[in-house]
Write a protein that holds these residues in place. Structure first.
Motif, PDB file in Angstrom:
ATOM      1  N   ILE A 155     -63.111  41.169   7.542  1.00  0.00           N
ATOM      2  CA  ILE A 155     -63.336  40.699   8.922  1.00  0.00           C
ATOM      3  C   ILE A 155     -62.070  39.979   9.361  1.00  0.00           C
ATOM      4  O   ILE A 155     -61.603  39.063   8.689  1.00  0.00           O
ATOM      5  N   GLN A 156     -61.496  40.409  10.460  1.00  0.00           N
ATOM      6  CA  GLN A 156     -60.211  39.865  10.918  1.00  0.00           C
ATOM      7  C   GLN A 156     -60.465  38.579  11.704  1.00  0.00           C
ATOM      8  O   GLN A 156     -60.331  38.541  12.928  1.00  0.00           O
ATOM      9  N   ARG A 157     -60.843  37.529  10.970  1.00  0.00           N
ATOM     10  CA  ARG A 157     -61.240  36.269  11.608  1.00  0.00           C
ATOM     11  C   ARG A 157     -60.182  35.757  12.572  1.00  0.00           C
ATOM     12  O   ARG A 157     -60.490  35.184  13.606  1.00  0.00           O
ATOM     13  N   GLU A 158     -58.905  35.963  12.210  1.00  0.00           N
ATOM     14  CA  GLU A 158     -57.825  35.459  13.059  1.00  0.00           C
ATOM     15  C   GLU A 158     -57.775  36.173  14.405  1.00  0.00           C
ATOM     16  O   GLU A 158     -57.109  35.725  15.326  1.00  0.00           O
ATOM     17  N   ARG A 159     -58.438  37.331  14.527  1.00  0.00           N
ATOM     18  CA  ARG A 159     -58.411  38.074  15.789  1.00  0.00           C
ATOM     19  C   ARG A 159     -59.780  38.098  16.462  1.00  0.00           C
ATOM     20  O   ARG A 159     -60.048  38.899  17.337  1.00  0.00           O
ATOM     21  N   LEU A 160     -60.668  37.222  15.997  1.00  0.00           N
ATOM     22  CA  LEU A 160     -62.074  37.353  16.359  1.00  0.00           C
ATOM     23  C   LEU A 160     -62.563  36.293  17.327  1.00  0.00           C
ATOM     24  O   LEU A 160     -62.190  35.144  17.222  1.00  0.00           O
ATOM     25  N   ASP A 161     -63.401  36.758  18.208  1.00  0.00           N
ATOM     26  CA  ASP A 161     -64.158  35.877  19.060  1.00  0.00           C
ATOM     27  C   ASP A 161     -65.371  35.450  18.212  1.00  0.00           C
ATOM     28  O   ASP A 161     -66.013  36.285  17.612  1.00  0.00           O
ATOM     29  N   ARG A 162     -65.676  34.185  18.132  1.00  0.00           N
ATOM     30  CA  ARG A 162     -66.785  33.738  17.272  1.00  0.00           C
ATOM     31  C   ARG A 162     -68.087  34.489  17.533  1.00  0.00           C
ATOM     32  O   ARG A 162     -68.833  34.803  16.629  1.00  0.00           O
ATOM     33  N   ALA A 163     -68.308  34.804  18.809  1.00  0.00           N
ATOM     34  CA  ALA A 163     -69.568  35.429  19.212  1.00  0.00           C
ATOM     35  C   ALA A 163     -69.799  36.792  18.565  1.00  0.00           C
ATOM     36  O   ALA A 163     -70.892  37.332  18.613  1.00  0.00           O
ATOM     37  N   MET A 164     -68.767  37.351  17.966  1.00  0.00           N
ATOM     38  CA  MET A 164     -68.899  38.705  17.422  1.00  0.00           C
ATOM     39  C   MET A 164     -69.660  38.754  16.106  1.00  0.00           C
ATOM     40  O   MET A 164     -70.051  39.810  15.649  1.00  0.00           O
ATOM     41  N   LEU A 165     -69.819  37.612  15.466  1.00  0.00           N
ATOM     42  CA  LEU A 165     -70.385  37.616  14.126  1.00  0.00           C
ATOM     43  C   LEU A 165     -71.432  36.526  13.982  1.00  0.00           C
ATOM     44  O   LEU A 165     -71.116  35.350  14.124  1.00  0.00           O
ATOM     45  N   PRO A 166     -72.693  36.884  13.690  1.00  0.00           N
ATOM     46  CA  PRO A 166     -73.713  35.861  13.545  1.00  0.00           C
ATOM     47  C   PRO A 166     -73.407  34.915  12.384  1.00  0.00           C
ATOM     48  O   PRO A 166     -73.213  33.723  12.567  1.00  0.00           O
ATOM     49  N   SER A 167     -73.297  35.459  11.156  1.00  0.00           N
ATOM     50  CA  SER A 167     -72.942  34.602  10.013  1.00  0.00           C
ATOM     51  C   SER A 167     -72.428  35.494   8.897  1.00  0.00           C
ATOM     52  O   SER A 167     -72.774  36.675   8.815  1.00  0.00           O
ATOM     53  N   SER A 168     -71.604  34.915   8.026  1.00  0.00           N
ATOM     54  CA  SER A 168     -71.052  35.701   6.911  1.00  0.00           C
ATOM     55  C   SER A 168     -72.165  36.214   6.015  1.00  0.00           C
ATOM     56  O   SER A 168     -72.095  37.322   5.496  1.00  0.00           O
ATOM     57  N   ARG A 169     -73.228  35.397   5.847  1.00  0.00           N
ATOM     58  CA  ARG A 169     -74.324  35.816   4.962  1.00  0.00           C
ATOM     59  C   ARG A 169     -75.046  37.038   5.501  1.00  0.00           C
ATOM     60  O   ARG A 169     -75.340  37.976   4.780  1.00  0.00           O
ATOM     61  N   GLU A 170     -75.287  37.001   6.825  1.00  0.00           N
ATOM     62  CA  GLU A 170     -75.987  38.137   7.424  1.00  0.00           C
ATOM     63  C   GLU A 170     -75.082  39.381   7.384  1.00  0.00           C
ATOM     64  O   GLU A 170     -75.529  40.489   7.101  1.00  0.00           O
ATOM     65  N   TYR A 171     -73.803  39.170   7.672  1.00  0.00           N
ATOM     66  CA  TYR A 171     -72.851  40.291   7.633  1.00  0.00           C
ATOM     67  C   TYR A 171     -72.851  40.925   6.246  1.00  0.00           C
ATOM     68  O   TYR A 171     -72.942  42.139   6.081  1.00  0.00           O
ATOM     69  N   SER A 172     -72.762  40.057   5.242  1.00  0.00           N
ATOM     70  CA  SER A 172     -72.706  40.523   3.879  1.00  0.00           C
ATOM     71  C   SER A 172     -73.973  41.299   3.500  1.00  0.00           C
ATOM     72  O   SER A 172     -73.923  42.348   2.849  1.00  0.00           O
ATOM     73  N   HIS A 173     -75.108  40.789   3.951  1.00  0.00           N
ATOM     74  CA  HIS A 173     -76.382  41.443   3.677  1.00  0.00           C
ATOM     75  C   HIS A 173     -76.433  42.840   4.315  1.00  0.00           C
ATOM     76  O   HIS A 173     -76.854  43.815   3.680  1.00  0.00           O
ATOM     77  N   LEU A 174     -75.969  42.938   5.558  1.00  0.00           N
ATOM     78  CA  LEU A 174     -76.093  44.206   6.281  1.00  0.00           C
ATOM     79  C   LEU A 174     -74.956  45.185   5.973  1.00  0.00           C
ATOM     80  O   LEU A 174     -75.175  46.386   5.893  1.00  0.00           O
ATOM     81  N   TYR A 175     -73.737  44.681   5.829  1.00  0.00           N
ATOM     82  CA  TYR A 175     -72.566  45.572   5.737  1.00  0.00           C
ATOM     83  C   TYR A 175     -71.755  45.421   4.458  1.00  0.00           C
ATOM     84  O   TYR A 175     -70.880  46.236   4.198  1.00  0.00           O
ATOM     85  N   GLY A 176     -72.013  44.394   3.683  1.00  0.00           N
ATOM     86  CA  GLY A 176     -71.242  44.195   2.447  1.00  0.00           C
ATOM     87  C   GLY A 176     -71.610  45.255   1.413  1.00  0.00           C
ATOM     88  O   GLY A 176     -72.762  45.696   1.351  1.00  0.00           O
ATOM     89  N   LEU A 177     -70.634  45.655   0.615  1.00  0.00           N
ATOM     90  CA  LEU A 177     -70.896  46.658  -0.415  1.00  0.00           C
ATOM     91  C   LEU A 177     -71.148  45.955  -1.750  1.00  0.00           C
ATOM     92  O   LEU A 177     -70.260  45.314  -2.304  1.00  0.00           O
TER      93      LEU A 177
END
Ligand code: NCD
Length: 311
Positions: free
Chosen positions: A222-244
């Motif tokens: 996740i390119q945090r340095e280029r990101l609008d905060r609103a784009m990502l709910p939370s790292s945990r949820e991201y990891s659950h849905l899209y993490g390998l």
């Protein structure tokens, strides 16, 4: 090779990509020697200008140039006069006044490498320009895939995560279809948008929609340095849905290759057991990076007319 610069893979034809990969495959042998050096680019000057952070890419270019005997100098963001307010064009004019043969540029602005290439006689290699392209990373990805899969023709490459902000993904989205591969994209709706679709590239969203068909799974940071905060709910949820993790990986072919351009955020886009597991070719990507960059320096500076000169 007739071109002066390598700025992106968008307009590079298949024959040229094949030539770069074949040349890189031959250069690999130099890095396995005890004395890791050939005289090919003796007396040529390579400047690396890194205005954004980098570990792998900068080291890899530096080693590539040194292994070809070029003289290498460079600076990175924190030590450059940009901090004192100098513009990129002024920095470039000063670099040009010192007569380099080739400049490797990493910069936060999309199009920065194109600007330099148009304005100056020296060759330019784009080492990442904002969210636009990172062609040498896609080339080393392709070399790694080719090592394992033979040809890229008819293969399926899944690219998962923050696609929209990834210059690595963009260069692969251009380069892989040129080589006959199919690209499947997955990621949150905010980071993997329908307009990324083009011939050979499908947008699917859920990781489950791409795992089964993939010969290769390329995970992105996740390119945090280029990101609008609103784009990502939370790292945990991201990891659950899209993490390998191992559970999701079990749904893919048992021959699938797992790739990542680095740096990895362990536990976010990829679990440690997958990153270090038997399907991972991440360290091979890094090794191939040096060979691909040697090939490009050689082809751009020497033209590659005398292929025997490299031995
Ligand atoms: C990538 C980059 O800088 O674009 N890293 C790299 O060059 N290997 C990917 C990233 O930063 O996530």
């Amino acid at each position: 090779m007739k071109r002066k610069d390598l700025l992106g893979l968008r307009d590079v034809p298949a024959e040229e990509i094949t030539r770069i990969l074949d040349t890189a495959a031959r250069f690999r042998e130099v890095s396995r020697r005890r004395i890791k050096k050939v005289p090919t680019l003796r007396g040529r000057t390579v400047v690396s200008a890194f205005f954004e952070n980098s570990t792998r890419t900068k080291l890899s270019f530096d080693l590539a140039a040194k292994r070809l005997s070029a003289d290498t100098v460079g600076f990175s963001a924190s030590s450059s006069s940009t901090k004192k307010g100098e513009t990129l064009m002024d920095t470039a004019r000063n670099i040009a006044a010192m007569a380099p043969d080739l400049v490797i540029l990493r910069h936060g602005c999309a199009g920065a490498a194109h600007m330099l290439a148009r304005g100056f006689d020296f060759s330019v290699i784009n080492a990442g320009d904002g969210i636009n392209e990172h062609p040498t990373q896609a080339l080393l990805d392709m070399l790694t895939m080719r090592d394992h899969l033979g040809s890229l023709e008819g293969r399926t490459v899944a690219i998962v995560g923050d696609v929209i902000h990834s210059r690595v993904a963009r260069s692969n989205i251009y380069g892989l279809p040129t080589m006959g591969a199919r690209v499947l994209l997955a990621g949150p709706g905010t980071m993997c948008r329908p307009e990324l679709a083009r011939p050979g590239v499908e947008v699917r969203h859920r990781i489950d929609d791409v795992l089964e068909e993939a010969d290769v799974i390329m995970m992105l940071r996740i390119q945090r340095e280029r990101l609008d905060r609103a784009m990502l709910p939370s790292s945990r949820e991201y990891s659950h849905l899209y993490g390998l993790d191992a559970k999701k990986l079990a749904r893919a072919s048992d021959k699938v290759l797992v790739m990542h351009p680095g740096p990895i955020n362990r536990g976010v886009e990829m679990s440690p057991e997958v990153a270090d597991g038997p399907r991972s070719v991440i360290m091979e990507q890094v090794t191939n990076g040096v060979a691909v960059r040697m090939a490009l320096l050689f082809l751009l500076l020497d033209g590659g007319e005398d292929e025997h000169a490299q031995a």
